[in-house]
Design a protein around this motif. Structure first.
Motif, PDB file in Angstrom:
ATOM      1  N   THR A 251      -9.674   1.720  -0.516  1.00 61.20           N
ATOM      2  CA  THR A 251      -9.360   2.967  -0.796  1.00 61.20           C
ATOM      3  C   THR A 251      -9.874   4.221   0.052  1.00 61.20           C
ATOM      4  N   CYS A 252      -9.102   5.331   0.265  1.00 61.06           N
ATOM      5  CA  CYS A 252      -9.340   6.148   1.464  1.00 61.06           C
ATOM      6  C   CYS A 252     -10.696   6.867   0.939  1.00 61.06           C
TER       7      CYS A 252
ATOM      8  N   CYS B 258      -7.079   5.995   4.762  1.00 65.11           N
ATOM      9  CA  CYS B 258      -5.499   5.557   4.972  1.00 65.11           C
ATOM     10  C   CYS B 258      -4.794   6.085   6.053  1.00 65.11           C
ATOM     11  N   SER B 259      -5.244   7.052   6.581  1.00 64.31           N
ATOM     12  CA  SER B 259      -4.331   7.507   7.914  1.00 64.31           C
ATOM     13  C   SER B 259      -5.147   8.333   8.925  1.00 64.31           C
TER      14      SER B 259
ATOM     15  N   HIS C  94      -5.484   7.516  -1.683  1.00 67.96           N
ATOM     16  CA  HIS C  94      -4.365   6.619  -1.438  1.00 67.96           C
ATOM     17  C   HIS C  94      -5.379   5.315  -0.849  1.00 67.96           C
TER      18      HIS C  94
ATOM     19  N   ALA D 170       0.814  -1.437   0.083  1.00 61.70           N
ATOM     20  CA  ALA D 170      -0.152  -0.117  -0.032  1.00 61.70           C
ATOM     21  C   ALA D 170       0.866   1.206  -0.011  1.00 61.70           C
TER      22      ALA D 170
ATOM     23  N   ASN E 248       0.986   4.176  -2.981  1.00 61.32           N
ATOM     24  CA  ASN E 248       0.623   5.582  -2.286  1.00 61.32           C
ATOM     25  C   ASN E 248       1.981   6.357  -2.483  1.00 61.32           C
TER      26      ASN E 248
ATOM     27  N   PHE F   2      -4.990   1.357   1.527  1.00 58.22           N
ATOM     28  CA  PHE F   2      -4.591   0.825   2.823  1.00 58.22           C
ATOM     29  C   PHE F   2      -5.089  -0.452   3.044  1.00 58.22           C
TER      30      PHE F   2
END
Length: 175
Positions: A130-131, A152-153, A138, A11, A15, A140
């Protein structure tokens, strides 16, 4: 082999924008021993791999198990993995997913594919995503116990939560 780490590395690779060798070298900063081996061919191979791998994450995000499995199998055929026992520390023999003659791109691709293949077999084919943040594309790996990851974060999660909160506040004020 730490297949979860390999899957998460796939991932991270996806990204990372790789417009040139310098970007690849930057991506490899945590693995500085690989930086000395990077070639233009590695860059080209990884750029191609990124475009081939993204549909796997997108299919998983849609819950399309058949496409995930088929695409990973096709990539495994295209990029055969040649594992070997590593003896650089005789007290800690372990497996590597590529032999010593592998290029940087072959190593990264092998790690990504083995990580994702094992993750799909162990946790299921819908653990890639996918975010969901509005301005983020991005991907994940979702290793949460209840398969609830959507971002993703933490940064994207926080932004989305703040935006939703503000929208609720604005809607409540309009009443």
């Amino acid at each position: 082999m730490d297949f979860i780490r390999y899957a998460e590395s796939s991932a991270a690779l996806l990204n990372t924008e790789l417009p040139d060798v310098d970007a690849l070298l930057s991506h490899l900063t945590p693995r500085s021993w690989l930086q000395l081996q990077v070639t233009e061919q590695d860059l080209s191979a990884l750029q191609t791999f990124q475009s081939q791998l993204r549909p796997v994450f997108e299919a998983s995000d849609r819950g399309d198990v058949r496409t995930v499995v088929t695409a990973l199998n096709d990539l495994l055929i295209q990029h055969p993995v040649t594992p070997m026992i590593s003896d650089h520390d005789p007290d800690d023999l372990h497996m590597h997913v590529a032999n010593r003659a592998a290029s940087v791109s072959e190593l990264l691709i092998s790690e990504a594919l083995m990580g994702l293949a094992n993750l799909v077999c162990d946790l299921g084919a819908t653990r890639l995503g996918t975010c969901q943040a509005v301005k983020c594309d991005h991907v994940f790996v979702d290793t949460s116990p209840n398969q609830s990851r959507r971002y993703c974060s933490d940064r994207c999660s926080s932004r989305a939560n703040v935006a939703a909160y503000r929208a609720r506040q604005k809607a409540a004020a309009a009443i």
